[in-house]
Design a protein around this motif. Structure first.
Motif, PDB file in Angstrom:
ATOM      1  N   GLN A  56      49.004  44.224  23.192  1.00  0.00           N
ATOM      2  CA  GLN A  56      48.434  45.534  22.897  1.00  0.00           C
ATOM      3  C   GLN A  56      47.018  45.405  22.361  1.00  0.00           C
ATOM      4  O   GLN A  56      46.767  44.587  21.488  1.00  0.00           O
ATOM      5  CB  GLN A  56      49.271  46.254  21.845  1.00  0.00           C
ATOM      6  N   GLN A  57      46.137  46.254  22.882  1.00  0.00           N
ATOM      7  CA  GLN A  57      44.778  46.272  22.355  1.00  0.00           C
ATOM      8  C   GLN A  57      44.164  47.640  22.574  1.00  0.00           C
ATOM      9  O   GLN A  57      44.417  48.241  23.606  1.00  0.00           O
ATOM     10  CB  GLN A  57      43.936  45.204  23.023  1.00  0.00           C
ATOM     11  N   PRO A  58      43.346  48.155  21.713  1.00  0.00           N
ATOM     12  CA  PRO A  58      43.106  47.657  20.358  1.00  0.00           C
ATOM     13  C   PRO A  58      44.250  48.026  19.413  1.00  0.00           C
ATOM     14  O   PRO A  58      44.997  48.955  19.686  1.00  0.00           O
ATOM     15  CB  PRO A  58      41.804  48.339  19.961  1.00  0.00           C
ATOM     16  N   VAL A  59      44.341  47.296  18.316  1.00  0.00           N
ATOM     17  CA  VAL A  59      45.424  47.485  17.352  1.00  0.00           C
ATOM     18  C   VAL A  59      44.855  47.632  15.943  1.00  0.00           C
ATOM     19  O   VAL A  59      43.718  47.230  15.680  1.00  0.00           O
ATOM     20  CB  VAL A  59      46.428  46.306  17.379  1.00  0.00           C
ATOM     21  N   PRO A  60      45.647  48.192  15.021  1.00  0.00           N
ATOM     22  CA  PRO A  60      45.215  48.240  13.620  1.00  0.00           C
ATOM     23  C   PRO A  60      44.949  46.827  13.089  1.00  0.00           C
ATOM     24  O   PRO A  60      45.531  45.852  13.561  1.00  0.00           O
ATOM     25  CB  PRO A  60      46.396  48.879  12.899  1.00  0.00           C
ATOM     26  N   VAL A 102      45.443  40.624  12.079  1.00  0.00           N
ATOM     27  CA  VAL A 102      45.206  40.219  10.695  1.00  0.00           C
ATOM     28  C   VAL A 102      44.140  39.125  10.676  1.00  0.00           C
ATOM     29  O   VAL A 102      44.101  38.261  11.547  1.00  0.00           O
ATOM     30  CB  VAL A 102      46.508  39.748   9.998  1.00  0.00           C
ATOM     31  N   GLY A 103      43.268  39.210   9.676  1.00  0.00           N
ATOM     32  CA  GLY A 103      42.239  38.193   9.490  1.00  0.00           C
ATOM     33  C   GLY A 103      42.190  37.750   8.047  1.00  0.00           C
ATOM     34  O   GLY A 103      42.449  38.552   7.139  1.00  0.00           O
ATOM     35  N   VAL A 104      41.878  36.467   7.835  1.00  0.00           N
ATOM     36  CA  VAL A 104      41.778  35.924   6.478  1.00  0.00           C
ATOM     37  C   VAL A 104      40.773  34.772   6.491  1.00  0.00           C
ATOM     38  O   VAL A 104      40.690  34.020   7.465  1.00  0.00           O
ATOM     39  CB  VAL A 104      43.150  35.448   5.943  1.00  0.00           C
ATOM     40  N   ASN A 139      33.450  38.315   2.348  1.00  0.00           N
ATOM     41  CA  ASN A 139      34.498  39.203   2.830  1.00  0.00           C
ATOM     42  C   ASN A 139      33.904  40.381   3.604  1.00  0.00           C
ATOM     43  O   ASN A 139      34.437  40.785   4.632  1.00  0.00           O
ATOM     44  CB  ASN A 139      35.349  39.688   1.664  1.00  0.00           C
ATOM     45  N   GLN A 140      32.805  40.935   3.112  1.00  0.00           N
ATOM     46  CA  GLN A 140      32.127  42.016   3.831  1.00  0.00           C
ATOM     47  C   GLN A 140      31.629  41.520   5.189  1.00  0.00           C
ATOM     48  O   GLN A 140      31.756  42.219   6.196  1.00  0.00           O
ATOM     49  CB  GLN A 140      30.946  42.550   3.024  1.00  0.00           C
ATOM     50  N   GLN A 141      31.067  40.333   5.197  1.00  0.00           N
ATOM     51  CA  GLN A 141      30.583  39.759   6.449  1.00  0.00           C
ATOM     52  C   GLN A 141      31.733  39.518   7.424  1.00  0.00           C
ATOM     53  O   GLN A 141      31.603  39.746   8.629  1.00  0.00           O
ATOM     54  CB  GLN A 141      29.848  38.446   6.176  1.00  0.00           C
ATOM     55  N   PHE A 142      32.859  39.039   6.906  1.00  0.00           N
ATOM     56  CA  PHE A 142      34.026  38.801   7.746  1.00  0.00           C
ATOM     57  C   PHE A 142      34.525  40.125   8.331  1.00  0.00           C
ATOM     58  O   PHE A 142      34.844  40.208   9.517  1.00  0.00           O
ATOM     59  CB  PHE A 142      35.123  38.105   6.939  1.00  0.00           C
ATOM     60  N   LEU A 143      34.575  41.163   7.513  1.00  0.00           N
ATOM     61  CA  LEU A 143      34.994  42.471   7.999  1.00  0.00           C
ATOM     62  C   LEU A 143      34.032  42.976   9.079  1.00  0.00           C
ATOM     63  O   LEU A 143      34.463  43.542  10.086  1.00  0.00           O
ATOM     64  CB  LEU A 143      35.101  43.470   6.855  1.00  0.00           C
ATOM     65  N   THR A 144      32.750  42.761   8.887  1.00  0.00           N
ATOM     66  CA  THR A 144      31.763  43.132   9.912  1.00  0.00           C
ATOM     67  C   THR A 144      32.073  42.425  11.225  1.00  0.00           C
ATOM     68  O   THR A 144      32.056  43.028  12.297  1.00  0.00           O
ATOM     69  CB  THR A 144      30.340  42.789   9.436  1.00  0.00           C
ATOM     70  N   TYR A 145      32.371  41.128  11.129  1.00  0.00           N
ATOM     71  CA  TYR A 145      32.724  40.368  12.330  1.00  0.00           C
ATOM     72  C   TYR A 145      33.998  40.920  12.976  1.00  0.00           C
ATOM     73  O   TYR A 145      34.043  41.174  14.186  1.00  0.00           O
ATOM     74  CB  TYR A 145      32.902  38.880  12.004  1.00  0.00           C
ATOM     75  N   LEU A 146      35.058  41.111  12.175  1.00  0.00           N
ATOM     76  CA  LEU A 146      36.332  41.593  12.720  1.00  0.00           C
ATOM     77  C   LEU A 146      36.181  42.964  13.366  1.00  0.00           C
ATOM     78  O   LEU A 146      36.776  43.231  14.415  1.00  0.00           O
ATOM     79  CB  LEU A 146      37.405  41.647  11.625  1.00  0.00           C
ATOM     80  N   ALA A 147      35.392  43.838  12.762  1.00  0.00           N
ATOM     81  CA  ALA A 147      35.189  45.181  13.311  1.00  0.00           C
ATOM     82  C   ALA A 147      34.467  45.137  14.660  1.00  0.00           C
ATOM     83  O   ALA A 147      34.550  46.085  15.440  1.00  0.00           O
ATOM     84  CB  ALA A 147      34.422  46.046  12.322  1.00  0.00           C
ATOM     85  N   SER A 148      33.788  44.038  14.947  1.00  0.00           N
ATOM     86  CA  SER A 148      33.094  43.909  16.236  1.00  0.00           C
ATOM     87  C   SER A 148      34.029  43.453  17.356  1.00  0.00           C
ATOM     88  O   SER A 148      33.651  43.459  18.523  1.00  0.00           O
ATOM     89  CB  SER A 148      31.925  42.926  16.112  1.00  0.00           C
ATOM     90  N   GLU A 151      39.711  43.685  20.040  1.00  0.00           N
ATOM     91  CA  GLU A 151      41.135  43.794  19.733  1.00  0.00           C
ATOM     92  C   GLU A 151      41.429  44.778  18.599  1.00  0.00           C
ATOM     93  O   GLU A 151      42.567  45.178  18.395  1.00  0.00           O
ATOM     94  CB  GLU A 151      41.709  42.421  19.338  1.00  0.00           C
ATOM     95  N   VAL A 152      40.397  45.159  17.837  1.00  0.00           N
ATOM     96  CA  VAL A 152      40.570  45.950  16.618  1.00  0.00           C
ATOM     97  C   VAL A 152      40.363  47.440  16.866  1.00  0.00           C
ATOM     98  O   VAL A 152      39.361  47.849  17.455  1.00  0.00           O
ATOM     99  CB  VAL A 152      39.595  45.461  15.525  1.00  0.00           C
ATOM    100  N   LYS A 153      41.320  48.227  16.393  1.00  0.00           N
ATOM    101  CA  LYS A 153      41.214  49.693  16.421  1.00  0.00           C
ATOM    102  C   LYS A 153      40.395  50.097  15.195  1.00  0.00           C
ATOM    103  O   LYS A 153      40.869  50.013  14.058  1.00  0.00           O
ATOM    104  CB  LYS A 153      42.611  50.314  16.377  1.00  0.00           C
ATOM    105  N   HIS A 154      39.180  50.537  15.406  1.00  0.00           N
ATOM    106  CA  HIS A 154      38.234  50.756  14.304  1.00  0.00           C
ATOM    107  C   HIS A 154      38.637  51.868  13.345  1.00  0.00           C
ATOM    108  O   HIS A 154      38.195  51.887  12.205  1.00  0.00           O
ATOM    109  CB  HIS A 154      36.841  51.017  14.870  1.00  0.00           C
ATOM    110  N   SER A 155      39.496  52.773  13.781  1.00  0.00           N
ATOM    111  CA  SER A 155      39.932  53.869  12.911  1.00  0.00           C
ATOM    112  C   SER A 155      41.152  53.487  12.073  1.00  0.00           C
ATOM    113  O   SER A 155      41.670  54.311  11.322  1.00  0.00           O
ATOM    114  CB  SER A 155      40.259  55.105  13.754  1.00  0.00           C
ATOM    115  N   ALA A 156      41.610  52.242  12.204  1.00  0.00           N
ATOM    116  CA  ALA A 156      42.817  51.817  11.481  1.00  0.00           C
ATOM    117  C   ALA A 156      42.613  50.420  10.901  1.00  0.00           C
ATOM    118  O   ALA A 156      43.126  49.433  11.402  1.00  0.00           O
ATOM    119  CB  ALA A 156      44.023  51.840  12.420  1.00  0.00           C
TER     120      ALA A 156
END
Length: 170
Positions: A56-60, A102-104, A139-148, A151-156
Motif C-alpha cells: 500500500q502506498q502512500p500510507v500514514p 515508521v522511521g527512526v 529529528n526535524q531534518q529526518f522528518l523533512t526527509y521522510l515527508a519527501s 510512500e508517506v501520506k502527508h496528511s497522516a
C-alpha cells in the motif's frame, strides 16, 4: 508552521539539505525495511531505519523516537527489539500489523552514534549549541526527509516515543 524564534533559539541554521548517503533494503514479511545513512547535519552522518508496507502506498507515517533507558547501545534498534521495560512485541511488529510506515534515527549518543552523551553535551556547549537542540535538529531534518518519500501520506504523520523519546515527540 515553523516558529522562527524557536528555530533561532535552537541554534544557527546549518543549511544542510537532508540526503541519503547509503541505503540497503530488505524484505521483512509484507514490509520493506531500509537501512539508511543520512546526511542531516554538518557534524556526522546519521544511521536510520525506514520501513513501509510493500503493498500500500502512500500510507500514514509514525516518526519513532527511541527512549533513553540508560542503554546507549540500543538507539534505533529499540524499534525492532523491545527493551525489558517495554512490551514484548516490538513496535516494528506492531506497526507492520497496522500497515503504517515508521522511521527512526540513532539520536546523538546512542546506537551507532554512541560517542558519549557527556562528551557531546560539553562539546556542543563549547560551540554555542546544546545536545538537545542538536537532537531536535536531526529529528526535524529526518522528518523533512521522510515527508519527501512517495510512500508517506502527508496528511497522516504522527510521532511517538517513551521517556526521552516522549519528550522529543512532544
Amino acid at each position: 508552521m515553523r516558529d522562527p524564534q524557536l528555530l533561532q533559539l535552537l541554534g544557527p541554521d546549518m543549511k544542510v539539505a537532508p540526503q541519503v548517503v547509503q541505503q540497503t533494503k530488505e524484505q521483512v514479511q509484507n514490509y520493506t525495511l531500509e537501512h539508511l545513512l543520512l546526511r542531516l547535519n554538518q557534524e556526522e552522518d546519521v544511521p536510520a531505519y525506514f520501513a513501509y508496507p510493500s503493498s500500500q502506498q502512500p500510507v500514514p507515517l509514525v516518526l519513532f523516537n527511541h527512549s533513553h533507558g540508560g542503554d546507549f547501545t540500543m538507539g534505533k534498534e529499540e524499534l525492532r527489539q523491545s527493551p525489558p521495560y517495554m512490551q514484548k512485541e516490538s513496535l516494528f511488529a506492531a506497526f507492520m500489523k497496522l500497515d503504517v510506515a515508521v522511521g527512526v534515527i540513532d539520536m546523538w549518543g546512542f546506537g551507532e552514534r554512541k560517542n558519549g552523551e557527556n562528551d557531546s553535551y560539553k562539546r556542543f556547549l563549547l560551540q554555542g549549541k546544546t545536545l538537545w537542540g542538536q537532537r531536535i535538529y536531526d529529528n526535524q531534518q529526518f522528518l523533512t526527509y521522510l515527508a519527501s518519500r512517495k510512500e508517506v501520506k502527508h496528511s497522516a504523520i504522527a510521532t511517538l516515543g517513551l521517556s526521552m523519546g516522549g519528550l522529543m515527540s512532544w
